[in-house]
Design a protein around this motif. Structure first.
Motif, mmCIF file in Angstrom:
data_model
loop_
_atom_site.group_PDB
_atom_site.id
_atom_site.type_symbol
_atom_site.label_atom_id
_atom_site.label_comp_id
_atom_site.label_asym_id
_atom_site.label_seq_id
_atom_site.Cartn_x
_atom_site.Cartn_y
_atom_site.Cartn_z
ATOM 1 N N UNK A 34 8.316 -6.263 0.560
ATOM 2 C CA UNK A 34 7.781 -4.919 0.818
ATOM 3 C C UNK A 34 6.426 -4.981 1.526
ATOM 4 N N UNK A 35 6.221 -4.072 2.482
ATOM 5 C CA UNK A 35 4.931 -3.916 3.151
ATOM 6 C C UNK A 35 4.221 -2.663 2.646
ATOM 7 N N UNK A 36 4.960 -1.536 2.608
ATOM 8 C CA UNK A 36 4.349 -0.312 2.078
ATOM 9 C C UNK A 36 5.412 0.651 1.579
ATOM 10 N N UNK A 37 4.951 1.555 0.721
ATOM 11 C CA UNK A 37 5.736 2.713 0.285
ATOM 12 C C UNK A 37 5.026 3.945 0.827
ATOM 13 N N UNK A 38 5.758 4.834 1.465
ATOM 14 C CA UNK A 38 5.150 6.072 1.963
ATOM 15 C C UNK A 38 5.991 7.241 1.478
ATOM 16 N N UNK A 39 5.346 8.142 0.768
ATOM 17 C CA UNK A 39 6.055 9.272 0.178
ATOM 18 C C UNK A 39 6.158 10.415 1.165
ATOM 19 N N UNK B 41 0.825 -1.209 0.000
ATOM 20 C CA UNK B 41 0.000 0.000 0.000
ATOM 21 C C UNK B 41 0.863 1.265 0.000
ATOM 22 N N UNK B 42 0.363 2.267 -0.673
ATOM 23 C CA UNK B 42 0.963 3.601 -0.618
ATOM 24 C C UNK B 42 -0.172 4.576 -0.324
ATOM 25 N N UNK B 43 -0.173 5.134 0.864
ATOM 26 C CA UNK B 43 -1.279 5.969 1.341
ATOM 27 C C UNK B 43 -0.924 7.433 1.109
ATOM 28 N N UNK B 44 -1.841 8.150 0.498
ATOM 29 C CA UNK B 44 -1.653 9.571 0.220
ATOM 30 C C UNK B 44 -2.661 10.351 1.048
ATOM 31 N N UNK B 45 -2.189 11.290 1.819
ATOM 32 C CA UNK B 45 -3.059 12.116 2.652
ATOM 33 C C UNK B 45 -4.125 12.780 1.782
ATOM 34 N N UNK B 46 -5.382 12.659 2.189
ATOM 35 C CA UNK B 46 -6.491 13.128 1.360
ATOM 36 C C UNK B 46 -6.698 14.633 1.491
ATOM 37 N N UNK B 47 -5.607 15.360 1.429
ATOM 38 C CA UNK B 47 -5.634 16.806 1.387
ATOM 39 C C UNK B 47 -4.701 17.288 0.292
ATOM 40 N N UNK C 148 -5.450 7.148 21.660
ATOM 41 C CA UNK C 148 -5.857 8.107 20.637
ATOM 42 C C UNK C 148 -4.633 8.818 20.073
ATOM 43 N N UNK C 149 -4.233 8.394 18.885
ATOM 44 C CA UNK C 149 -3.222 9.103 18.107
ATOM 45 C C UNK C 149 -3.972 9.947 17.092
ATOM 46 N N UNK C 150 -3.757 11.264 17.109
ATOM 47 C CA UNK C 150 -4.574 12.171 16.299
ATOM 48 C C UNK C 150 -4.086 12.303 14.854
ATOM 49 N N UNK C 151 -3.065 11.544 14.473
ATOM 50 C CA UNK C 151 -2.501 11.659 13.123
ATOM 51 C C UNK C 151 -3.387 10.985 12.078
ATOM 52 N N UNK C 152 -3.217 11.411 10.849
ATOM 53 C CA UNK C 152 -3.884 10.791 9.703
ATOM 54 C C UNK C 152 -3.085 9.565 9.267
ATOM 55 N N UNK C 153 -3.746 8.502 8.811
ATOM 56 C CA UNK C 153 -2.998 7.345 8.295
ATOM 57 C C UNK C 153 -2.099 7.686 7.109
ATOM 58 N N UNK C 154 -2.301 8.852 6.484
ATOM 59 C CA UNK C 154 -1.458 9.254 5.365
ATOM 60 C C UNK C 154 -0.049 9.642 5.763
#
Length: 628
Positions: free
Chosen positions: A256-261, A159-165, A300-306
């Motif tokens: 590989x598990x994920x790529x995060x930019x 998975x490569x997750x992109x912040x939805x902003x 509660x971690x307030x971060x986005x998964x992105x």
């Protein structure tokens, strides 16, 4: 880098003795020493706490600058996030609590979460997704986001997750670079009561992205938006007939598990690659031992998964530790600045992990908002994302922690995958200092040749030895990866300037490229900003260097004031004098500008390059990551 930095005497706070007596981490000094003397034995001990399909042949194979951790092992990270809890007494424990922007709630037990993940994993397999395929996410803060992340890992997709902003161009870059086969999105995200269209951004981003074969859309609003093309599928239509069990894809340790930019604020985004075994171990270890996760905790971690914080401390770490996760799309000041504290009271949050920028925003609104709510459930506070300045620490400790809770400030990076430096629960806390290296992490402050600098001397922060959750590469760029390890004596160079005191506590004073050289002196932007925010009138601060023919650079400050204060020449002079008395005349700003807002990334980091570009009248470059 050899310039001495005098550290003024700082207060030291020690939580109640019971924190140290009953924490998972025993005697820090003893464990740290043993972890350095025999790192493979240390990490193997942690690994034995997790479930593996097949045990490893070797703990570490180090061939500078490449590491292989737990080579020969077989595993699937979701077995530790889900299966082992479903197969024991946690089956009906709450795994996930979700609060929507409108106040709606959804709750999943571990068994229910398992079943939803399995159904979506089977849906992905029905589409032909297989091990190694890349899947790009562009999702809001909804449970389906976490469910689909785990489903990807279940079947071995990357998975490569992109912040939805991010905008369409940023999303397009990441889709193309990763050659994603599938995009998972939603019709809208909801922020401050307003709908933000995501689907049209995806439509634009996949133009000229030939790798994309399908788009899955979670339709959360009524009436349902129409899905036009054969490429587009409804999330729940895909899984409606799927069985709630899917055998895990058995992964090799280094698969590989994920790529995060990275956010790309300084250039083209870099795809940080993390692999299965090492990341699994690092995210589990740091979650359990840094937050001291207990069975009854609501985390509660307030971060986005992105962001990497969302990967490690919203999804993978807490679920491996068997915690109850709170996940919410509420913003901290909507519908009013008390909403987060109402959530803490309502759900009995015990661990709150957030960013200094949020803490400083609450400082601006004042203590009357949190004082309206019962925060007695809180047990541990945490900070992440940038240095926690002493003034923000003091406010967090006094107003939220009621002068008794431990604050685990944490230093780490997307590249490290896990916490590297912190003050463990129960240890003495020093405002402004992030703490000491975690057991298993060999961090130091050195000069440009790699030699340790004396205490209270500014230098470069480095990690001297490999650790399990270290990135394994930059997707598509070997050269960039090698640069991390080649700048200083073969150490991992993190890019931050730091100072270590006589007790071994480390203070992060800013990025190496955020150091302003004034008359030959290295001035960290973070320390000047911290001094400014320590003044009662200042809520947030950003400083830049501006060219000066005599001194090389002068310091220019941009400030947001707290409620009740207004900018004036008198206040500007008072603030300059305050910095002079705090840090010395060389650090005093030559100019102060009062602002309503500061340019920030969507993760809350101030974009100083934008301020500098505006000040110099030049193009600020890529602004796709900017909040507003």
């Amino acid at each position: 880098m050899s310039e001495e930095k005098k550290i003024t005497k700082v207060p030291v706070y020690t939580p109640d003795k019971s924190y140290k007596d009953f924490r998972w981490m025993g005697d820090y000094e003893k464990i740290y020493r043993e972890s350095v003397e025999n790192p493979e034995k240390f990490w193997e001990g942690i690994a034995k706490e997790l479930d593996w399909e097949k045990k490893w042949d070797n703990v570490l194979e180090w061939n500078y600058p490449d590491a292989k951790w737990f080579s020969g092992a077989k595993l699937n990270i979701t077995c530790n996030c889900l299966d082992r809890h479903v197969n024991n007494s946690r089956k009906n424990k709450v795994a996930l609590i979700w609060r929507g922007d409108d106040g709606s709630e959804r709750i999943f037990t571990y068994r229910q979460l398992y079943r939803e993940v399995m159904r979506f994993a089977n849906g992905l397999k029905k589409l032909g997704i297989k091990k190694g395929d890349r899947i790009c996410f562009y999702m809001p803060f909804v449970p389906e986001h976490i469910i689909s992340i785990l489903a990807c890992a279940r079947i071995g997709a990357v998975h490569t997750i992109v912040y939805a902003g991010f905008g369409a161009e940023s999303l397009h870059q990441r889709i193309v670079n990763s050659e994603s086969k599938l995009v998972i999105t939603a019709d809208v995200s909801i922020r401050r009561g307003k709908r933000i269209d995501l689907k049209s951004i995806v439509d634009e981003a996949i133009v000229n992205a030939p790798s994309v074969e399908r788009v899955i859309v979670y339709r959360r609003t009524k009436p349902d938006i129409e899905l036009y093309t054969e490429m587009e599928l409804d999330y729940y239509e895909l899984i409606k007939d799927e069985k709630p069990h899917c055998d895990p894809e058995i992964m090799d340790a280094e698969d590989p598990l994920f790529i995060l930019y990275t956010s790309g604020t300084t250039g083209a985004p870099k795809g940080i690659l993390h692999t299965c075994a090492g990341y699994m171990l690092g995210s589990y270890y740091s979650t359990k031992y840094v937050f001291d996760i207990k069975e009854s905790d609501v985390h509660w971690c307030t971060a986005d998964p992105g962001w990497i914080t969302g990967h490690s401390y919203v999804v993978y770490g807490p679920l491996q530790a068997g915690a109850t996760i709170l996940f919410t799309e509420t913003t901290p000041d909507y519908p009013d600045p008390g909403v987060w504290w109402e959530i803490v009271e309502e759900f009995g949050v015990t661990i709150l992990y957030t960013a200094p920028t949020a803490i400083r925003m609450f400082m601006k609104f004042g203590s009357e908002w949190p004082d309206k709510y019962n925060l007695e459930s809180l047990r541990v506070l945490g900070s992440v994302g940038e240095p926690l300045n002493p003034e923000a620490f003091e406010w967090f400790y006094r107003v939220i922690g009621k002068e008794k809770l431990p604050i685990v400030d944490t230093w780490w990076q997307t590249e490290t995958g896990m916490h590297m430096i912190t003050t463990l629960v129960g240890e003495p806390m020093k405002p402004g200092f992030v703490g000491k290296p975690l057991p298993g992490v060999v961090a130091d402050v050195v000069d440009k040749t790699g030699n340790p600098v004396p205490p209270e001397t500014a230098g470069r922060l480095v990690i001297k030895t490999p650790w399990p959750s270290m990135m394994r590469g930059i997707w598509g760029s070997r050269e960039i990866y090698e640069k991390y390890w080649s700048e200083i004596n073969g150490y991992y160079t993190v890019g931050d300037m730091a100072v270590k005191d006589k007790d071994g506590y480390i203070m992060i004073i800013g990025r190496a490229d955020d150091v302003i050289i004034v008359a030959g002196h290295n001035i960290g932007t973070a320390e000047v900003e911290s001094a400014l925010v320590a003044h009662e009138a200042v809520a947030e601060a950003a400083v830049i260097g501006v060219p000066d023919p005599l001194k090389g650079n002068l310091i220019k400050a941009f400030l947001i004031l707290r409620n009740g204060y207004s900018g004036s020449e008198k206040l500007a002079n008072e603030l300059k004098y305050h910095v002079r008395m705090t840090l010395g005349p060389i650090s005093m700003p030559a100019e102060i500008n009062f602002m309503e807002t500061l340019p920030k990334t969507r993760s809350g980091k101030i974009m100083r390059r934008v301020l500098k570009a505006q000040d110099m009248g030049v193009d600020p470059g890529d602004l796709s990551t900017m909040e507003d």
